[in-house]
Design a protein around this motif. Structure first.
Motif, PDB file in Angstrom:
ATOM      1  N   TYR A 313     -50.222 -91.068 -50.160  1.00 20.83           N
ATOM      2  CA  TYR A 313     -50.002 -92.172 -51.375  1.00 20.83           C
ATOM      3  C   TYR A 313     -49.697 -93.270 -51.060  1.00 20.83           C
ATOM      4  O   TYR A 313     -48.803 -93.506 -50.899  1.00 20.83           O
ATOM      5  N   GLY A 314     -50.187 -94.480 -50.664  1.00 22.54           N
ATOM      6  CA  GLY A 314     -49.530 -95.566 -49.925  1.00 22.54           C
ATOM      7  C   GLY A 314     -49.289 -96.324 -52.234  1.00 22.54           C
ATOM      8  O   GLY A 314     -50.758 -96.757 -52.559  1.00 22.54           O
ATOM      9  N   LEU A 315     -47.966 -96.646 -52.390  1.00 21.45           N
ATOM     10  CA  LEU A 315     -48.039 -98.029 -53.611  1.00 21.45           C
ATOM     11  C   LEU A 315     -47.414 -99.246 -53.144  1.00 21.45           C
ATOM     12  O   LEU A 315     -45.652 -98.673 -52.300  1.00 21.45           O
ATOM     13  N   GLY A 316     -47.452-100.025 -53.885  1.00 19.72           N
ATOM     14  CA  GLY A 316     -46.381-101.292 -53.439  1.00 19.72           C
ATOM     15  C   GLY A 316     -46.694-102.778 -54.395  1.00 19.72           C
ATOM     16  O   GLY A 316     -47.559-102.502 -55.045  1.00 19.72           O
ATOM     17  N   HIS A 317     -45.553-103.672 -54.378  1.00 19.77           N
ATOM     18  CA  HIS A 317     -45.715-104.132 -55.544  1.00 19.77           C
ATOM     19  C   HIS A 317     -45.468-105.786 -54.116  1.00 19.77           C
ATOM     20  O   HIS A 317     -44.808-105.288 -53.007  1.00 19.77           O
ATOM     21  N   ASN A 335     -54.748 -91.945 -48.441  1.00 23.75           N
ATOM     22  CA  ASN A 335     -55.736 -91.192 -48.525  1.00 23.75           C
ATOM     23  C   ASN A 335     -55.826 -91.879 -49.935  1.00 23.75           C
ATOM     24  O   ASN A 335     -57.840 -91.664 -50.347  1.00 23.75           O
ATOM     25  N   ALA A 336     -54.790 -92.197 -50.205  1.00 25.38           N
ATOM     26  CA  ALA A 336     -55.466 -93.469 -51.643  1.00 25.38           C
ATOM     27  C   ALA A 336     -54.418 -94.504 -51.608  1.00 25.38           C
ATOM     28  O   ALA A 336     -52.909 -93.577 -51.459  1.00 25.38           O
ATOM     29  N   GLY A 337     -54.315 -95.070 -53.197  1.00 30.24           N
ATOM     30  CA  GLY A 337     -52.904 -96.333 -52.846  1.00 30.24           C
ATOM     31  C   GLY A 337     -53.168 -96.754 -54.149  1.00 30.24           C
ATOM     32  O   GLY A 337     -54.194 -97.862 -54.164  1.00 30.24           O
ATOM     33  N   PHE A 338     -51.950 -97.218 -54.804  1.00 25.03           N
ATOM     34  CA  PHE A 338     -52.645 -98.757 -55.534  1.00 25.03           C
ATOM     35  C   PHE A 338     -51.652-100.100 -55.235  1.00 25.03           C
ATOM     36  O   PHE A 338     -49.982 -98.369 -54.423  1.00 25.03           O
ATOM     37  N   THR A 339     -51.707-101.025 -55.561  1.00 25.33           N
ATOM     38  CA  THR A 339     -50.618-102.277 -55.912  1.00 25.33           C
ATOM     39  C   THR A 339     -50.625-102.801 -56.951  1.00 25.33           C
ATOM     40  O   THR A 339     -52.143-102.581 -57.389  1.00 25.33           O
ATOM     41  N   LEU A 340     -49.799-103.748 -56.965  1.00 28.33           N
ATOM     42  CA  LEU A 340     -49.271-104.878 -58.085  1.00 28.33           C
ATOM     43  C   LEU A 340     -48.993-105.847 -57.927  1.00 28.33           C
ATOM     44  O   LEU A 340     -48.397-105.726 -57.188  1.00 28.33           O
ATOM     45  N   ASN A 341     -49.723-106.465 -58.565  1.00 26.82           N
ATOM     46  CA  ASN A 341     -49.627-107.969 -57.943  1.00 26.82           C
ATOM     47  C   ASN A 341     -49.220-108.135 -55.973  1.00 26.82           C
ATOM     48  O   ASN A 341     -47.768-108.729 -56.362  1.00 26.82           O
ATOM     49  N   SER A 342     -50.548-107.345 -55.824  1.00 31.43           N
ATOM     50  CA  SER A 342     -49.669-107.567 -54.045  1.00 31.43           C
ATOM     51  C   SER A 342     -50.080-109.337 -53.679  1.00 31.43           C
ATOM     52  O   SER A 342     -51.165-109.984 -53.877  1.00 31.43           O
TER      53      SER A 342
END
Length: 572
Positions: A313-317, A335-342
């Motif tokens: 999983y990828g996460l990034g701000h 496989n999945a991921g979320f970003t925040l204010n990318s």
């Protein structure tokens, strides 16, 4: 022990409520930008101050109670290891020192005790509480109890399900924040912090945890400013790898004791990140690809060392979100991921690194769709669908969450920029926030391109800088040179229009309080200085709204942005 845990949990809840109160106070700050709206502040200030007064007293009471309970605590492990008890007392004393900090006691009221100033005073008082630092010390107490098997665990019976933590927004934001607060956990293994976080979120304990830090496994990462952390976990047979990418540096490295050296390091880190931001995202050039190349190397490194059948999983701000999207488009890394204010993906950048991703015909179609030759570039639903049909697939497993009016959203209107996956935008209802996230409504394509060229040339000029002092000095030198060019060409109608349009956009976005006026060459010559002339001709230059700049930053960083995530998003 039960009473101690109750106090710890209640104190943690108070910190969370103070954090939420800080968001509520910032939410009201736009009301201070004009006299008419400020009339609504009086009743709201009273409620906010009442809440702060109660929470502050409760925090002081619980901190003192916690100290007494920890001092009086008697556990068998204290006999076996005589360092544990003093260590816990030390953490609580640090909490008490923050609570009784001299800076808080000496805080002065503004010279004019108006309702506007009272709101700003409240925000300052909450920020002086150092909530992230307090939560760090509180977590350290939990971790001490956890690693010495003194923390009573209430495990649920239900087995952990794959992706359960990924779908937990609180887990994601805390994991992203860890990269900024890692200095608080230096005396403990990072794995222990993650064990505590996992237990708090899902009430299961991982069977296996291993962490990787990019700057430890890739020595060249620090040289270019790249930062990321990966956690391999296994819970009830489910194996997951979380890779978090840090955003643009904005804080201090608290591991550096010297304040001046810490400030210098902060400037250099910020410069390195913005050098990549400008060249790779703003321009889409191949002048600085080091951070993205290292991001690919880091993902490959940790993937090769992860357990078999692991879900990645990828996460990034902010800038980190750009890495998640870009790596997914180029390499299908997650496989999945979320970003925040990318920050967005720049297709020109992708072409430099992986030209074989598309055929020449497809590249050209994508560039035609995302260019702004017709003086307009909005990624509408229809345009997004056209872009998606040209991509290898829809990448719906990547979810880009953002505050709708976040300052990074202006990057999505630059030529050749897109987002990869879904885009979920969050905002508050019936709320006035002046920042305009659609600069195309105010600026022409030529003006957008001039903005790009300005920053491209600035960072090209800064390449001669070897330290933070030179970065600052050369930045000022470049700006003085450009100001002189403006002084010499202001009589050109095109220059005057560009300058006015930029100023008007900033005024409409709340960065300046006064409306800009047209400026003339004659007036400047009479005043001998472009700056002096501007200050008299353009009152808005003196009316820079620093509160708006602080507010835009707060809603961009994790501390502010996370509070939007409990709203219903607009899915694009």
């Amino acid at each position: 022990m039960r009473a101690l845990l109750s106090t710890l949990n209640r104190l943690n809840h108070v910190y969370e409520q103070l954090d939420l109160l800080n968001f509520r106070a910032h939410k009201n700050l736009p009301l201070t930008f004009n006299k008419e709206d400020s009339k609504k502040l009086l009743p709201q200030n009273k409620r906010l101050y009442f809440s702060y007064s109660y929470l502050n007293k409760e925090k002081s009471r619980l901190t003192n109670l916690l100290l007494n309970q920890v001092v009086d605590l008697r556990l068998p492990i204290f006999i076996k290891n005589k360092t544990i008890h003093p260590q816990m007392i030390d953490k609580v004393l640090k909490l008490q020192n923050i609570n009784q900090a001299p800076g808080k006691q000496r805080f002065k009221l503004p010279s004019r005790n108006r309702k506007i100033n009272k709101l700003k005073q409240l925000i300052t008082m909450i920020e002086n509480e150092n909530l992230n630092l307090c939560r760090g010390y509180l977590n350290q107490i939990y971790i001490i109890l956890l690693i010495h098997h003194a923390l009573p665990l209430e495990l649920r019976n239900q087995q952990y399900q794959a992706g359960e933590l990924l779908q937990d927004s609180d887990f994601r934001t805390k994991l992203l924040q860890y990269d900024y607060d890692r200095y608080l956990y230096e005396e403990f293994e990072p794995e222990n912090y993650l064990r505590l976080l996992i237990y708090n979120r899902v009430h299961r304990m991982p069977d296996y945890v291993k962490s990787f830090e990019a700057r430890k496994v890739l020595p060249e990462a620090a040289e270019c400013g790249f930062s990321a952390t990966a956690f391999q976990i296994a819970i009830d047979g489910v194996k997951e790898l979380y890779i978090t990418f840090r955003g643009t540096e904005g804080g201090n490295d608290n591991t550096i004791k010297s304040r001046s050296k810490r400030f210098e390091a902060s400037i250099l880190e910020t410069y390195k990140d913005w050098d990549y931001n400008v060249n790779a995202i703003l321009i889409g050039s191949d002048k600085n690809l080091s951070q993205l190349k290292l991001a690919r190397q880091f993902v490959e490194y940790v993937s090769q060392r992860s357990l078999s059948d692991t879900l990645v999983y990828g996460l990034g701000h902010s800038l980190g979100g750009h890495f998640v999207q870009t790596l997914q488009l180029m390499d299908d890394s997650f496989n999945a991921g979320f970003t925040l204010n990318s920050a967005p993906v720049n297709l020109k950048l992708i072409q430099h690194l992986k030209p074989e991703l598309f055929t020449p015909e497809t590249w050209q179609k994508l560039f035609d769709l995302t260019d702004d030759t017709e003086n307009v570039k909005y990624i509408t639903t229809d345009l997004k669908n056209q872009i998606n049909r040209l991509l290898p697939r829809d990448y719906s497993e990547i979810i880009n969450q953002s505050f709708e009016q976040d300052m990074t959203q202006v990057f999505y209107e630059l030529p050749f920029t897109i987002w990869v996956g879904q885009k979920w935008e969050y905002n508050l209802s019936n709320w006035k926030y002046p920042f305009k996230n659609h600069p195309r409504a105010f600026l022409s394509s030529g003006e957008i391109h001039a903005y790009q060229r300005f920053f491209e040339q600035l960072f090209a000029y800064l390449t001669i800088s070897n330290n933070s002092a030179q970065v600052v000095k050369n930045s000022m030198s470049f700006i003085r040179h450009r100001t002189r060019i403006l002084h010499d060409t202001i009589n050109d109608p095109r220059t005057a229009k560009y300058f006015f349009d930029y100023a008007n956009y900033l005024y409409q976005s709340g960065v300046f309080k006064d409306r800009p006026q047209k400026i003339s060459q004659t007036f400047i010559e009479e005043n001998n200085s472009v700056l002096r002339g501007s200050l008299r001709e353009w009152p808005f230059l003196k009316s820079i709204n620093t509160d708006m700049l602080s507010l835009a930053t707060y809603f961009h960083v994790i501390d502010g942005a996370k509070h939007f995530l409990n709203r219903t998003p607009t899915k694009i």
